[in-house]
Structures are given as structure tokens and as C-alpha cells.
Design an enzyme around this catalytic site. Structure first.
Site, PDB file in Angstrom:
ATOM      1  N   HIS A  18      31.311  88.848  71.435  1.00  0.00           N
ATOM      2  CA  HIS A  18      31.708  89.976  70.584  1.00  0.00           C
ATOM      3  C   HIS A  18      33.199  90.284  70.772  1.00  0.00           C
ATOM      4  CE1 HIS A  18      27.282  91.161  71.229  1.00  0.00           C
ATOM      5  NE2 HIS A  18      27.364  90.805  69.978  1.00  0.00           N
ATOM      6  N   LYS A  42      14.922  95.673  66.453  1.00  0.00           N
ATOM      7  CA  LYS A  42      15.148  95.392  67.874  1.00  0.00           C
ATOM      8  C   LYS A  42      14.711  96.544  68.769  1.00  0.00           C
ATOM      9  CE  LYS A  42      18.710  91.936  67.536  1.00  0.00           C
ATOM     10  NZ  LYS A  42      20.134  91.635  67.727  1.00  0.00           N
ATOM     11  N   ARG A  91      28.088  82.349  64.428  1.00  0.00           N
ATOM     12  CA  ARG A  91      28.091  81.375  65.525  1.00  0.00           C
ATOM     13  C   ARG A  91      27.572  80.019  65.089  1.00  0.00           C
ATOM     14  NH1 ARG A  91      24.229  84.673  69.013  1.00  0.00           N
ATOM     15  NH2 ARG A  91      23.599  85.072  66.878  1.00  0.00           N
TER      16      ARG A  91
HETATM   17  N1  COA Z   1      29.109  86.325  70.032  1.00  0.00           N
HETATM   18  C1  COA Z   1      28.028  86.481  70.791  1.00  0.00           C
HETATM   19  N2  COA Z   1      26.869  86.952  70.344  1.00  0.00           N
HETATM   20  C2  COA Z   1      26.823  87.306  69.052  1.00  0.00           C
HETATM   21  C3  COA Z   1      27.909  87.184  68.201  1.00  0.00           C
HETATM   22  C4  COA Z   1      29.092  86.664  68.741  1.00  0.00           C
HETATM   23  N3  COA Z   1      30.175  86.486  68.007  1.00  0.00           N
HETATM   24  N4  COA Z   1      27.548  87.604  66.980  1.00  0.00           N
HETATM   25  C5  COA Z   1      26.267  87.966  67.076  1.00  0.00           C
HETATM   26  N5  COA Z   1      25.837  87.784  68.332  1.00  0.00           N
HETATM   27  C6  COA Z   1      24.469  87.972  68.827  1.00  0.00           C
HETATM   28  C7  COA Z   1      24.200  89.294  69.408  1.00  0.00           C
HETATM   29  O1  COA Z   1      24.425  89.295  70.794  1.00  0.00           O
HETATM   30  C8  COA Z   1      22.736  89.460  69.065  1.00  0.00           C
HETATM   31  O2  COA Z   1      21.952  88.780  70.020  1.00  0.00           O
HETATM   32  P1  COA Z   1      20.449  89.193  70.325  1.00  0.00           P
HETATM   33  O3  COA Z   1      19.682  88.962  69.058  1.00  0.00           O
HETATM   34  O4  COA Z   1      20.099  88.307  71.436  1.00  0.00           O
HETATM   35  O5  COA Z   1      20.471  90.661  70.690  1.00  0.00           O
HETATM   36  C9  COA Z   1      22.597  88.739  67.744  1.00  0.00           C
HETATM   37  O6  COA Z   1      23.622  87.829  67.716  1.00  0.00           O
HETATM   38  C10 COA Z   1      22.766  89.577  66.528  1.00  0.00           C
HETATM   39  O7  COA Z   1      23.199  90.822  66.900  1.00  0.00           O
HETATM   40  P2  COA Z   1      24.286  91.723  66.201  1.00  0.00           P
HETATM   41  O8  COA Z   1      25.448  90.952  65.743  1.00  0.00           O
HETATM   42  O9  COA Z   1      24.521  92.857  67.110  1.00  0.00           O
HETATM   43  O10 COA Z   1      23.556  92.137  64.919  1.00  0.00           O
HETATM   44  P3  COA Z   1      22.168  92.784  64.766  1.00  0.00           P
HETATM   45  O11 COA Z   1      21.428  91.847  63.901  1.00  0.00           O
HETATM   46  O12 COA Z   1      21.505  93.185  66.013  1.00  0.00           O
HETATM   47  O13 COA Z   1      22.565  94.130  64.056  1.00  0.00           O
HETATM   48  C11 COA Z   1      23.468  95.498  62.337  1.00  0.00           C
HETATM   49  C12 COA Z   1      23.019  94.140  62.766  1.00  0.00           C
HETATM   50  C13 COA Z   1      23.339  96.567  63.421  1.00  0.00           C
HETATM   51  C14 COA Z   1      24.922  95.370  61.954  1.00  0.00           C
HETATM   52  C15 COA Z   1      22.612  95.845  61.124  1.00  0.00           C
HETATM   53  O14 COA Z   1      21.263  95.901  61.506  1.00  0.00           O
HETATM   54  C16 COA Z   1      23.029  97.168  60.513  1.00  0.00           C
HETATM   55  O15 COA Z   1      24.030  97.231  59.807  1.00  0.00           O
HETATM   56  N6  COA Z   1      22.237  98.225  60.792  1.00  0.00           N
HETATM   57  C17 COA Z   1      22.470  99.573  60.260  1.00  0.00           C
HETATM   58  C18 COA Z   1      21.623  99.800  59.006  1.00  0.00           C
HETATM   59  C19 COA Z   1      22.208  99.024  57.849  1.00  0.00           C
HETATM   60  O16 COA Z   1      23.270  99.324  57.352  1.00  0.00           O
HETATM   61  N7  COA Z   1      21.485  97.985  57.415  1.00  0.00           N
HETATM   62  C20 COA Z   1      21.983  97.067  56.399  1.00  0.00           C
HETATM   63  C21 COA Z   1      21.528  97.401  55.018  1.00  0.00           C
HETATM   64  S1  COA Z   1      19.795  97.520  54.840  1.00  0.00           S
END
Ligand code: COA
Length: 160
Positions: A18, A42, A91
Site C-alpha cells: 500500500h 470482510k 497487483r
Molecule cells: N499492495 C499490497 N496489497 C494490496 C495492494 C497493494 N498494492 N492492493 C491491494 N492489496 C490487498 C490488500 O492488502 C487486501 O488484502 P486482503 O484481501 O488479504 O485483506 C486486498 O488486496 C484488497 O484490499 P483493499 O485494496 O484494501 O480493498 P478492499 O477490497 O478490501 O476494499 C474498498 C475496497 C474499501 C475500497 C471498497 O470496498 C469500498 O470502496 N468500500 C466503501 C463502499 C463503496 O464505496 N463501495 C463501492 C461502491 S458499491
């Protein structure tokens, strides 16, 4: 006019993957808000407060980065703070399908907010938050994969 971007995610916990995306985004925009948002799919390893604390500590030396939380939609938050761009990291091809859907949903909600995708650097492209938890629970040295505050927090959690 200032170009403000938000970088939303679960950050559960924040990793060097991140931080790689964040530091590159911070060079491309005047201000970046690292936004803890809720992914309802999650369960959560750390509390919101713990995640925010680690996010703040890990970014304390980045002058144009701030940290915030929303329990609403990320694009609505973007509009509220006058941000025109939403950052996400990619990724692998496996990330693409989910991001493509998220992009479409966000465009439906706010057509004038653009999503910008940064490719993960090769040395961090295998990292994920759940993998970090698993490695640390199994006693693997994760010091090159996460900021020191996360390593400390995980050591404490595992000792309990
Ligand atoms: N390097 C390392 N890890 C990464 C990464 C990077 N560059 N990019 C993503 N990841 C990993 C994260 O660690 C995470 O791992 P995990 O699944 O083991 O926990 C995974 O990839 C994805 O996580 P993240 O990027 O945090 O996204 P998410 O899918 O958990 O969350 C939100 C996405 C929070 C942005 C999304 O759900 C959101 O916008 N929520 C608010 C409500 C909304 O607006 N929804 C959209 C319209 S319905």
C-alpha cells in the site's frame, strides 16, 4: 486549484505494498487522503481505531498525505473533500475483474470522479494483508513487508 486524490482500502493492516502505491500517488497529486473504507465482505483483523493508528504512524513522514475514515461510499467522500481522483493499486490480473466492477459502480455513482490505477512494484506485488497476518502468525520475519509499527502490533497480537 489543488489536485486532491483519495486512496481507499481496508488497510487491515497497511503494508509496504500500500505504501508503495501511496508514495507514488503522493508525487502525482498535491494531496492524497489515505481513506479507511468499509468492505462489508470482510470480517476484520484489526479494529478501525487500530488500523487508523497504524496508517497515521506509517505515513507520518509524508507531508501531503492525511488519513481519514468513512463508513459510507468512497466516491461520496471524494466529492465531500473536493477530490477528483480515486487511487487503486493493481497487483495481478486477478485484481482486475474486481477493480473493473468497482470502477463501473463508482462511475455510476459519480461520473465526474476518475479512478486511477497504479501497478504494484515487482517487489511488493505478492503482498496482501491476510498473507501478512498468516506469515506473522507462523513466526516469519515480515520486517521487509510492512512498516515497523505494523510489525510491532502483530508481534503483540501474536503474543496474546
Ligand atoms: N499492495 C499490497 N496489497 C494490496 C495492494 C497493494 N498494492 N492492493 C491491494 N492489496 C490487498 C490488500 O492488502 C487486501 O488484502 P486482503 O484481501 O488479504 O485483506 C486486498 O488486496 C484488497 O484490499 P483493499 O485494496 O484494501 O480493498 P478492499 O477490497 O478490501 O476494499 C474498498 C475496497 C474499501 C475500497 C471498497 O470496498 C469500498 O470502496 N468500500 C466503501 C463502499 C463503496 O464505496 N463501495 C463501492 C461502491 S458499491
Amino acid at each position: 486549484m489543488k489536485r486532491i486524490a483519495i486512496y481507499p482500502g481496508s488497510f487491515d493492516p497497511i503494508t509496504n505494498g500500500h505504501l508503495d502505491i501511496l508514495s507514488r500517488a503522493a508525487k502525482a497529486f498535491d494531496e492524497v487522503v489515505l481513506l479507511l473504507a468499509v468492505n462489508p465482505a470482510k470480517k476484520g483483523n484489526f479494529t478501525i481505531e487500530e488500523r487508523l493508528e497504524m496508517m497515521k504512524e506509517a505515513t507520518s513522514s509524508m507531508p501531503n498525505v492525511s488519513v481519514d475514515f468513512t463508513d459510507g461510499l468512497t466516491v461520496y467522500y471524494a466529492k465531500k473533500v473536493g477530490s477528483s481522483h480515486v487511487i487503486r493499486g493493481l497487483r495481478a490480473v486477478s485484481d482486475f475483474e474486481y477493480e473493473f466492477q468497482l470502477h463501473a459502480a463508482n462511475k455510476y455513482l459519480a461520473p465526474d470522479v476518475e479512478m486511477v490505477f497504479f501497478m504494484a512494484s515487482s517487489n511488493t506485488s505478492f503482498i496482501s494483508s491476510s498473507m501478512i497476518i498468516q506469515l506473522s502468525q507462523n513466526g516469519v520475519d515480515i520486517s521487509s513487508l510492512v512498516p515497523p509499527c505494523v510489525e510491532k502490533k502483530l508481534q503483540k497480537k501474536n503474543a496474546r
